[in-house]
Scaffold this active site. Structure first.
Site, PDB file in Angstrom:
ATOM      1  NE  ARG A  62      -2.218  -1.563   3.361  1.00 34.00           N
ATOM      2  CZ  ARG A  62      -3.465  -1.779   3.738  1.00 34.00           C
ATOM      3  NH1 ARG A  62      -4.146  -0.812   4.303  1.00 34.00           N
ATOM      4  NH2 ARG A  62      -4.024  -2.950   3.573  1.00 34.00           N
ATOM      5  CB  THR A  63       3.751   2.510   1.899  1.00 34.27           C
ATOM      6  OG1 THR A  63       3.107   2.286   3.151  1.00 34.27           O
ATOM      7  CG2 THR A  63       4.535   3.803   1.979  1.00 34.27           C
ATOM      8  CE  LYS A  90      22.955  -8.357  -9.020  1.00 33.03           C
ATOM      9  NZ  LYS A  90      23.206  -7.335 -10.037  1.00 33.03           N
ATOM     10  NE  ARG A 112       7.898   0.710   4.030  1.00 32.38           N
ATOM     11  CZ  ARG A 112       6.634   0.412   4.315  1.00 32.38           C
ATOM     12  NH1 ARG A 112       6.194  -0.811   4.196  1.00 32.38           N
ATOM     13  NH2 ARG A 112       5.806   1.356   4.696  1.00 32.38           N
ATOM     14  CG  HIS A 140       5.376   4.947   7.767  1.00 30.93           C
ATOM     15  ND1 HIS A 140       5.406   5.693   6.603  1.00 30.93           N
ATOM     16  CD2 HIS A 140       4.697   3.813   7.462  1.00 30.93           C
ATOM     17  CE1 HIS A 140       4.785   5.019   5.647  1.00 30.93           C
ATOM     18  NE2 HIS A 140       4.347   3.876   6.138  1.00 30.93           N
TER      19      HIS A 140
END
Lengths: 318, 426
Positions: A62-63, A90, A112, A140
């Site tokens: 959703r974000t 990697k 994020r 957030h």
């Protein structure tokens, strides 16, 4: 809103960096963008030619979708990088990844990350504006802002309200941004949950710690439940979800003490029957979907403001 | 240098011999000598201090195995620049110094390239895995001066008990990295209001004090001595103070960062302020200062822990623990002297005499006949602590760009000039 207000933040790392005036300015900007999402043609040219990268090191639907929609509705060019497709697997360092992205001249990197402070680290190494879309257990900010916007929409104000936040405060960046944001705008913030979910010296962030959910909810204008993160089982925080639901879940019973017009909020996705009973999540006073809708408007405002808020014609230097 | 040199006009500070006065000191053939010929070279040290070379009983030289962070050559050069003439290096190299071959390698490299005496510390347990004792006798014969699993706690209390008993038979000191992992695991800074605000998992002071309590109980049980490394917390200091009062054979060190900084230094996710144990609260910092004054702490050690940008320019919770300290320790300790907290004599006791005594090594005094291990300090010299000037290969210091006052201007180890910023010896 002051006409002369000038937004001075190059990066959005957390609500902690904002003054109350900053927050009001962001929310006013978000309100001015909200109607774009209800038009038939949901697009304005504000971010035309701008490159916006969604750099997500943690899963999010959703974000990320909300940021992407926000950018596209403003005609920005968006690109999504998730940890599984990036070089993170990697062994490339976060700074290397960021420098490589920077070399392609993005305007904004929305990040994020599971580590608190990762956006701060990036902001020291790239020229693009950084927007924190959730870092570890820190903040957030866009979620905090959309929650403030939602409460403002329904209550007309934040100042003087009593807001109860229930659940895993310690591991919730949503809770942190909300405590900071609501406290900055003059609400009285209460928290409750198992003691194992309450971080040390929470009062220093401006919250009052209550001994029970009933005490926190008493007379509250807003009750917000946090998602129980079932993946946190390596640390013995609660004995079972069943016991949590019984003693800390939000149900009609416990809400009897709240204000009659209490708003029910949740950052989603809801574990129905654990932190919130289904009838509460879907019932009267629930503004959970309004939160989602406002998320797009708030994120449009943030994208717009970090790029200097340049509308055609300009607003003049301050 | 075989000629005789007489240092005159400087303030000579030597707590072992009860000396703190302006006077002369002569060295010849690598030793401090009582008499000097009339034609000896004289060096004027007016306004300077002449002290026994500093001894750092807790450093990480990273060799063998992590030479990109530090080598014996660069680490001991940094030591010399900081006024140190000897360092004890912890065994958490790759491979771990848990057998004589590694000990010998370290000593050979130190003899060939070192700018300071190097006293290797062997591992308590094989591989520092905390499962079985390493071969203390073999390592002692090769040259270790103590054992420690530094960087890691010895989780098994029975193994720690056996280490104390077995080490005593070989005349070895046991140095404890005291940390209760169950409480500290996943943490990256001190637990408190700031860790809550920054969204970082905190490490409570109890993680330190619980393990220190165990170490003290084991020292008491076995009657053997133990040295507690890098103490940071007021609660831990109280335990050590009480144990000393009832006669437990414990010595303890703290590091300059614990008496200089608080957890506030990590604000902004500054990985150069991340170490284990973490920087604590202001109340803890004050308790550390008090313990330096009242004798609860025997020594200041740096816990010099070089890391490259690969370990430090990363997410805070992913960053390695530790900071370099050899080149900042003396100016930071001199700041305590200027504040009137400790006397110059006490500084020399904490940074030279006591470490020599605890490790059982030479140096730490200016006794004639002893080695010419000296540091000459300009206590007033102001300088910018700048990354470009550091001899250490790594630059992970929270003190970069600090204005500092007082430093070693000349260091002599075993009669050899190892550091000479003024070019006194051309």
């Amino acid at each position: 809103m002051k006409n002369e207000f000038s937004f001075q933040h190059r990066h959005i790392l957390g609500l902690e960096q904002f003054s109350p005036d900053d927050i009001h300015h962001i929310l006013a900007t978000a309100r001015s963008f909200k109607d774009i999402s209800s038009r038939a043609i949901k697009k304005v040219p504000t971010l035309r030619g701008r490159t916006i990268i969604n750099l997500f090191f943690e899963p999010s639907t959703r974000t990320r979708l909300s940021f992407e929609i926000a950018a596209k509705r403003m005609s920005g060019d968006t690109f999504n990088i998730s940890a599984s497709t990036s070089s993170a697997t990697k062994g490339e360092s976060l700074i290397d990844t960021a420098r490589n992205i920077q070399a392609m001249s993005p305007d904004i990197i929305i990040v994020r990350h599971s580590s608190s402070g990762a956006p701060h680290l990036l902001s020291r190494h790239v020229q693009a504006a950084i927007i924190n879309a959730g870092d570890g257990t820190h903040e957030h900010p866009s979620q905090g802002l959309l929650d403030l916007m939602t409460v403002m929409e329904h209550k007309g104000r934040v100042e003087g309200l009593t807001v109860a936040i229930i659940g895993d405060i310690a591991h919730s960046r949503v809770a942190h941004s909300n405590i900071i944001g609501f406290a900055k705008l003059g609400a009285s913030v209460r928290v409750a949950g198992p003691m194992t979910f309450l971080p040390p010296q929470l009062t220093s962030m401006g919250a009052t710690v209550c001994r029970s959910v009933a005490e926190a909810v008493e007379g509250a204008d807003v009750v917000m439940a946090l998602r129980i993160q079932k993946e946190r089982q390596n640390d013995p925080l609660i004995p079972s979800l069943r016991e949590y639901a019984r003693f800390y879940g939000i149900n009609r019973d416990v809400l009897r003490g709240a204000a009659d017009d209490v708003l029910i909020m949740h950052p989603g996705p809801v574990n129905r029957g654990v932190e919130m009973s289904p009838d509460v999540a879907d019932g009267q006073g629930s503004v959970i979907l309004d939160q989602v809708a406002n998320g797009v408007a708030v994120r449009m405002a943030l994208l717009y403001l970090v790029l200097g808020g340049e509308k055609s014609g300009g607003e003049g230097a301050s | 240098m075989s000629e005789c040199i007489v240092f005159s006009g400087g303030r000579i500070i030597d707590p072992v011999n009860g000396i703190d006065h302006v006077g002369e000191l002569a060295i010849a053939d690598g030793c401090i000598v009582a008499d000097s010929p009339a034609d000896a070279r004289r060096i004027d040290l007016t306004g300077k201090w002449l002290i026994p070379g500093l001894i750092d009983m807790h450093v990480h030289l990273r060799e063998p195995g992590e030479e990109y962070k530090e080598t014996i050559a660069t680490g001991t050069r940094a030591a010399a620049a900081g006024g140190f003439t000897a360092v004890a290096c912890m065994p958490n190299t790759r491979p771990v110094n848990d057998e004589a071959a590694v000990t010998r390698l370290i000593l050979e490299n130190a003899a060939a390239e070192g700018s300071a005496r190097v006293y290797p510390v062997g591992a308590i347990s094989r591989g520092s895995r905390g499962e079985e004792l390493a071969e203390y006798g073999e390592m002692k014969a090769a040259g270790i001066r103590a054992v420690s699993d530094d960087g890691l706690p010895v989780v098994d209390s029975q193994l720690m008990r056996r280490a104390l008993e077995y080490a005593a038979g070989h005349g070895l000191l046991v140095i404890s990295h005291s940390e209760e992992h169950a409480l500290s695991r996943g943490g990256s800074m001190n637990e408190g209001a700031l860790s809550t605000r920054m969204g970082l998992r905190g490490i409570p002071t109890a993680a330190e004090s619980i393990m220190i309590y165990r170490e003290l109980a084991l020292a008491e049980l076995t009657g053997q001595r133990i040295h507690i490394a890098h103490v940071s917390a007021a609660s831990a200091i109280d335990l050590i103070r009480q144990a000393k009062a009832r006669g437990v054979r414990v010595t303890a060190e703290t590091a300059p960062h614990y008496f200089t900084l608080t957890e506030a230094a990590v604000d902004g996710y500054n990985t150069h302020a991340k170490m284990s144990p973490p920087l604590r609260s202001e109340a803890d910092r004050k308790a550390v200062c008090q313990a330096l004054v009242d004798g609860t702490f025997d020594a200041i050690a740096t816990d010099h822990a070089p890391h490259s940008v690969l370990e430090k320019e990363v997410e805070f919770d992913q960053a390695a623990n530790g900071i370099i300290g050899l080149e900042s320790a003396l100016p930071l300790a001199l700041a305590l002297v200027r504040k009137g907290l400790i006397t110059p004599t006490r500084l020399v006791e904490l940074m030279s005499a006591a470490p020599a005594r605890i490790l059982g090594v030479e140096g730490g005094s200016l006794t004639p006949g002893g080695p010419a291990d000296l540091a000459i300090i300009d206590p007033d010299l102001e300088f910018l602590f700048s990354a470009e000037d550091l001899y250490s290969k790594s630059k992970n210091s929270p003190f970069l760009d600090w204005s500092m006052q007082g430093r070693a201007i000349l260091t002599i180890c075993n009669g050899r000039i190892t550091h000479d910023i003024l070019g006194l010896f051309g």
